[in-house]
Design an enzyme around this catalytic site. Structure first.
Site, mmCIF file in Angstrom:
data_model
loop_
_atom_site.group_PDB
_atom_site.id
_atom_site.type_symbol
_atom_site.label_atom_id
_atom_site.label_comp_id
_atom_site.label_asym_id
_atom_site.label_seq_id
_atom_site.Cartn_x
_atom_site.Cartn_y
_atom_site.Cartn_z
ATOM 1 N N ASN A 1 -1.620 36.590 5.552
ATOM 2 C CA ASN A 1 -0.270 36.947 5.080
ATOM 3 C C ASN A 1 -0.364 38.133 4.120
ATOM 4 O O ASN A 1 -1.183 38.120 3.203
ATOM 5 C CB ASN A 1 0.373 35.769 4.360
ATOM 6 C CG ASN A 1 0.731 34.649 5.315
ATOM 7 O OD1 ASN A 1 -0.074 34.274 6.164
ATOM 8 N ND2 ASN A 1 1.925 34.103 5.170
ATOM 9 N N VAL B 1 3.148 47.446 5.649
ATOM 10 C CA VAL B 1 1.773 47.923 5.794
ATOM 11 C C VAL B 1 1.748 49.439 5.986
ATOM 12 O O VAL B 1 0.914 50.143 5.393
ATOM 13 C CB VAL B 1 1.069 47.209 6.967
ATOM 14 C CG1 VAL B 1 -0.371 47.673 7.101
ATOM 15 C CG2 VAL B 1 1.125 45.689 6.793
ATOM 16 N N TYR C 1 5.345 35.081 19.067
ATOM 17 C CA TYR C 1 4.635 36.170 18.353
ATOM 18 C C TYR C 1 3.125 36.049 18.580
ATOM 19 O O TYR C 1 2.442 37.016 18.893
ATOM 20 C CB TYR C 1 4.973 36.052 16.865
ATOM 21 C CG TYR C 1 4.242 36.955 15.905
ATOM 22 C CD1 TYR C 1 3.115 36.500 15.215
ATOM 23 C CD2 TYR C 1 4.707 38.236 15.636
ATOM 24 C CE1 TYR C 1 2.468 37.313 14.292
ATOM 25 C CE2 TYR C 1 4.070 39.053 14.714
ATOM 26 C CZ TYR C 1 2.943 38.574 14.050
ATOM 27 O OH TYR C 1 2.288 39.378 13.127
HETATM 28 P P1 NAP Z 1 7.566 45.452 8.818
HETATM 29 O O1 NAP Z 1 7.563 45.710 7.355
HETATM 30 O O2 NAP Z 1 8.604 44.571 9.396
HETATM 31 O O3 NAP Z 1 7.607 46.889 9.568
HETATM 32 C C1 NAP Z 1 7.687 46.936 10.959
HETATM 33 C C2 NAP Z 1 7.565 48.373 11.400
HETATM 34 O O4 NAP Z 1 7.655 48.415 12.829
HETATM 35 C C3 NAP Z 1 8.671 49.283 10.840
HETATM 36 O O5 NAP Z 1 8.148 50.548 10.592
HETATM 37 C C4 NAP Z 1 9.665 49.326 12.012
HETATM 38 O O6 NAP Z 1 10.432 50.517 12.029
HETATM 39 C C5 NAP Z 1 8.696 49.314 13.201
HETATM 40 N N1 NAP Z 1 9.329 48.812 14.429
HETATM 41 C C6 NAP Z 1 9.831 47.571 14.645
HETATM 42 N N2 NAP Z 1 10.345 47.476 15.907
HETATM 43 C C7 NAP Z 1 10.181 48.718 16.471
HETATM 44 C C8 NAP Z 1 10.513 49.290 17.732
HETATM 45 N N3 NAP Z 1 11.152 48.580 18.694
HETATM 46 N N4 NAP Z 1 10.197 50.596 17.967
HETATM 47 C C9 NAP Z 1 9.583 51.325 16.990
HETATM 48 N N5 NAP Z 1 9.202 50.849 15.779
HETATM 49 C C10 NAP Z 1 9.514 49.562 15.520
HETATM 50 O O7 NAP Z 1 6.164 44.863 9.289
HETATM 51 P P2 NAP Z 1 4.773 44.760 8.469
HETATM 52 O O8 NAP Z 1 4.804 43.523 7.660
HETATM 53 O O9 NAP Z 1 4.465 46.080 7.828
HETATM 54 O O10 NAP Z 1 3.772 44.508 9.707
HETATM 55 C C11 NAP Z 1 2.959 45.564 10.202
HETATM 56 C C12 NAP Z 1 1.992 44.950 11.188
HETATM 57 O O11 NAP Z 1 1.201 43.959 10.510
HETATM 58 C C13 NAP Z 1 2.690 44.215 12.349
HETATM 59 O O12 NAP Z 1 2.017 44.466 13.558
HETATM 60 C C14 NAP Z 1 2.567 42.727 11.954
HETATM 61 O O13 NAP Z 1 2.552 41.896 13.092
HETATM 62 C C15 NAP Z 1 1.237 42.722 11.228
HETATM 63 N N6 NAP Z 1 1.064 41.630 10.244
HETATM 64 C C16 NAP Z 1 1.955 41.479 9.222
HETATM 65 C C17 NAP Z 1 1.749 40.424 8.317
HETATM 66 C C18 NAP Z 1 2.695 40.182 7.150
HETATM 67 O O14 NAP Z 1 2.489 39.178 6.424
HETATM 68 N N7 NAP Z 1 3.693 41.029 6.929
HETATM 69 C C19 NAP Z 1 0.632 39.574 8.450
HETATM 70 C C20 NAP Z 1 -0.261 39.806 9.500
HETATM 71 C C21 NAP Z 1 -0.039 40.842 10.400
HETATM 72 P P3 NAP Z 1 11.804 50.604 11.142
HETATM 73 O O15 NAP Z 1 11.339 50.813 9.709
HETATM 74 O O16 NAP Z 1 12.493 51.799 11.692
HETATM 75 O O17 NAP Z 1 12.513 49.309 11.341
HETATM 76 O O1 GFB Z 2 5.404 33.304 4.768
HETATM 77 P P1 GFB Z 2 6.027 32.277 5.685
HETATM 78 O O2 GFB Z 2 7.431 32.519 6.071
HETATM 79 O O3 GFB Z 2 5.151 32.250 7.021
HETATM 80 O O4 GFB Z 2 5.983 30.768 5.043
HETATM 81 P P2 GFB Z 2 3.918 31.446 7.594
HETATM 82 C C1 GFB Z 2 4.919 30.300 4.415
HETATM 83 C C2 GFB Z 2 5.196 28.923 3.825
HETATM 84 O O5 GFB Z 2 6.050 29.095 2.686
HETATM 85 C C3 GFB Z 2 5.870 27.832 4.662
HETATM 86 C C4 GFB Z 2 7.039 28.067 2.634
HETATM 87 O O6 GFB Z 2 5.177 26.618 4.427
HETATM 88 C C5 GFB Z 2 7.290 27.736 4.086
HETATM 89 O O7 GFB Z 2 7.831 26.415 4.208
HETATM 90 N N1 GFB Z 2 8.194 28.605 1.899
HETATM 91 C C6 GFB Z 2 8.651 28.142 0.710
HETATM 92 C C7 GFB Z 2 8.932 29.671 2.240
HETATM 93 N N2 GFB Z 2 9.700 28.869 0.280
HETATM 94 C C8 GFB Z 2 9.903 29.829 1.201
HETATM 95 C C9 GFB Z 2 10.822 30.921 1.306
HETATM 96 O O8 GFB Z 2 11.701 31.145 0.476
HETATM 97 N N3 GFB Z 2 10.727 31.724 2.413
HETATM 98 C C10 GFB Z 2 9.755 31.500 3.397
HETATM 99 N N4 GFB Z 2 9.697 32.356 4.433
HETATM 100 N N5 GFB Z 2 8.849 30.495 3.325
HETATM 101 C C11 GFB Z 2 4.153 33.328 9.401
HETATM 102 C C12 GFB Z 2 4.276 33.446 10.900
HETATM 103 O O9 GFB Z 2 3.869 31.996 9.105
HETATM 104 O O10 GFB Z 2 3.064 34.123 8.930
HETATM 105 C C13 GFB Z 2 4.492 34.899 11.271
HETATM 106 O O11 GFB Z 2 5.375 32.662 11.335
HETATM 107 C C14 GFB Z 2 3.449 35.823 10.634
HETATM 108 O O12 GFB Z 2 4.446 35.027 12.668
HETATM 109 C C15 GFB Z 2 3.282 35.496 9.163
HETATM 110 O O13 GFB Z 2 2.248 35.688 11.206
HETATM 111 C C16 GFB Z 2 2.138 36.250 8.549
HETATM 112 O O14 GFB Z 2 2.714 31.846 6.832
HETATM 113 O O15 GFB Z 2 4.209 29.994 7.677
#
Ligand code: NAP
Ligand code: GFB
Length: 361
Positions: free
Chosen positions: A178, A23, A148
């Site tokens: 997601n 993000v 989380y």
């Molecule tokens: P990400 O790609 O894993 O990036 C995480 C970021 O946080 C990186 O810049 C990392 O720095 C930094 N970070 C982690 N631990 C840290 C620490 N102890 N001190 C300082 N910085 C730290 O995560 P993302 O997917 O972009 O997520 C961004 C936000 O969106 C999070 O709050 C997450 O909960 C939220 N979110 C994500 C999703 C999703 O599907 N990905 C969905 C809903 C909400 P480094 O690069 O140095 O490791």
């Molecule tokens: O994206 P995902 O890991 O997270 O999995 P959640 C979504 C769905 O994809 C599950 C299926 O039903 C998995 O069984 N799946 C199928 C897979 N193939 C794969 C694969 O290769 N990798 C993964 N990872 N899944 C997360 C939360 O839930 O959503 C986190 O646990 C966060 O905390 C994130 O909030 C946005 O959507 O199930």
């Protein structure tokens, strides 16, 4: 501090924690390539090498150094279903420490706005659908990610407490579904479903082996493209004046099954091999269908980059530029053009293939 608003003449100094992740990189792109950095503004994108935000001293130091007026708080321990199931305690402790340190450090440097990031997985697992912002604390989250989820729920508690005790503080939060896009974590064990499937399709293509989808393929998810989320984050930063959070999501009608998501990845990656389902692997939460009605009240015309194949915009460039010319008003006009596979997914797959060596995996 009474009115907690920065007078318009003072340019913003925006600190983005977690600025190097999925993000954070999307926000970097939109700020630099679309919105532009306005005169006198400063944007600082932190990584964990700049400061470990689990450490109160390091956090205070980096905030004192940059003296931000605005904060986008993204930093967190993040992972897919299977990483969450393995490490609920770490997800709880790491995120509780990070969030407490960041909000207190922001308050101490008198930041006028902090926008934190929750997730739709934090809502109660047993609930009515669609989910809306009022339901955050209505029951336990899904057992696969309780660490989380409870840590993220506490951000909402912090924002209310700062507003309550520190009169005028309007710290708030957004709740994305997601997220996917370039710069994601493509690690198959730790990452989310779309980057996991893209990486697995890439390897299966090379090795001539089947693409294995984990679980039954029946769970349902709403996916938001990181660039769309970034545009909405910037709107929230300057235009959204509530402490209560807002869901940032595509509509319920855009929800897809994991099977449909896998088929879209197969299409875009032009994978020709066999696709199998490993039903011994967990499905996790069946669905977390979220309503974006509150967002639509504020932004009736915001256009999401489609995930499913179908109608697509004629020329993205002009469209994206239009968004910033109407700053403050998230209205958009677009023309229906050629039918193309999902552009958002294609841009993500193209980015992964082009950056395979340096991508997180
Ligand atoms: P990400 O790609 O894993 O990036 C995480 C970021 O946080 C990186 O810049 C990392 O720095 C930094 N970070 C982690 N631990 C840290 C620490 N102890 N001190 C300082 N910085 C730290 O995560 P993302 O997917 O972009 O997520 C961004 C936000 O969106 C999070 O709050 C997450 O909960 C939220 N979110 C994500 C999703 C999703 O599907 N990905 C969905 C809903 C909400 P480094 O690069 O140095 O490791
Ligand atoms: O994206 P995902 O890991 O997270 O999995 P959640 C979504 C769905 O994809 C599950 C299926 O039903 C998995 O069984 N799946 C199928 C897979 N193939 C794969 C694969 O290769 N990798 C993964 N990872 N899944 C997360 C939360 O839930 O959503 C986190 O646990 C966060 O905390 C994130 O909030 C946005 O959507 O199930």
């Amino acid at each position: 501090m009474e009115d907690n608003i920065l007078d318009q003449s003072t340019p913003m100094r925006v600190l983005v924690t977690g600025g190097t992740g999925l993000v954070g990189r999307a926000i970097q792109h939109v700020v630099r390539e679309e919105r532009g950095i306005r005169e006198g503004e400063e944007w600082i994108f932190l990584s964990s090498t700049d400061a470990n935000l689990m450490d109160a001293g390091e956090t205070r130091e980096v905030f004192q150094k940059h003296q931000p007026t605005h904060v986008i708080h993204l930093a967190a321990m993040v992972g897919g279903l299977f990483k969450n199931m393995r490490a609920n305690l770490d997800f709880w402790r790491n995120n509780i420490y990070i969030n407490d340190n960041v909000l207190q450090a922001a308050h101490e440097v008198d930041a006028v706005q902090v926008v934190s990031c929750l997730s739709t997985c934090i809502f109660p697992d047993k609930t009515t659908y669609p989910i809306d912002e009022t339901m955050i604390h209505n029951g336990p989250p899904h057992k696969s990610n309780f660490g989380y989820s409870y840590a993220k729920r506490m951000l909402n508690v912090y924002n209310s407490a700062y507003h309550d005790q520190e009169r005028g503080r309007f710290y708030t939060a957004v709740i994305p579904t997601n997220v996917f896009g370039p710069h994601d974590n493509f690690n198959i064990k730790d990452g989310h479903v779309l980057p996991g499937l893209i990486h697995k399709a890439y390897i299966a293509q090379k090795e001539g082996s089947p693409l294995v989808v984990w679980g039954s393929g029946t769970p349902r998810r709403q996916f938001i493209y990181s660039l769309d989320l970034a545009r909405l984050f910037l709107w929230v930063l300057t235009e959204y004046k509530e402490v209560e959070p807002i869901i940032l999501s595509v509509g319920e009608e855009e929800e897809v099954s994991i099977k449909e998501a896998a088929e879209a990845v197969v299409e875009v990656m032009r994978f020709k091999g066999q696709v199998t389902y490993d039903t011994a692997k967990a499905d996790g939460q069946f669905k977390k269908t979220a309503s974006n009605a509150k967002l639509r009240q504020y932004c009736p015309n915001f256009t999401f980059t489609p995930f499913k194949q179908g109608t697509f915009i004629h020329s993205t460039g002009n469209l994206r530029k239009t968004f910033w010319e109407n700053s403050g008003e998230c209205g958009l006009v677009f023309t229906v053009g050629l039918v193309l596979p999902s552009i958002a997914l294609k841009e993500t797959c193209d980015w992964f293939v082009a950056n395979y060596d340096s991508a997180r995996k």
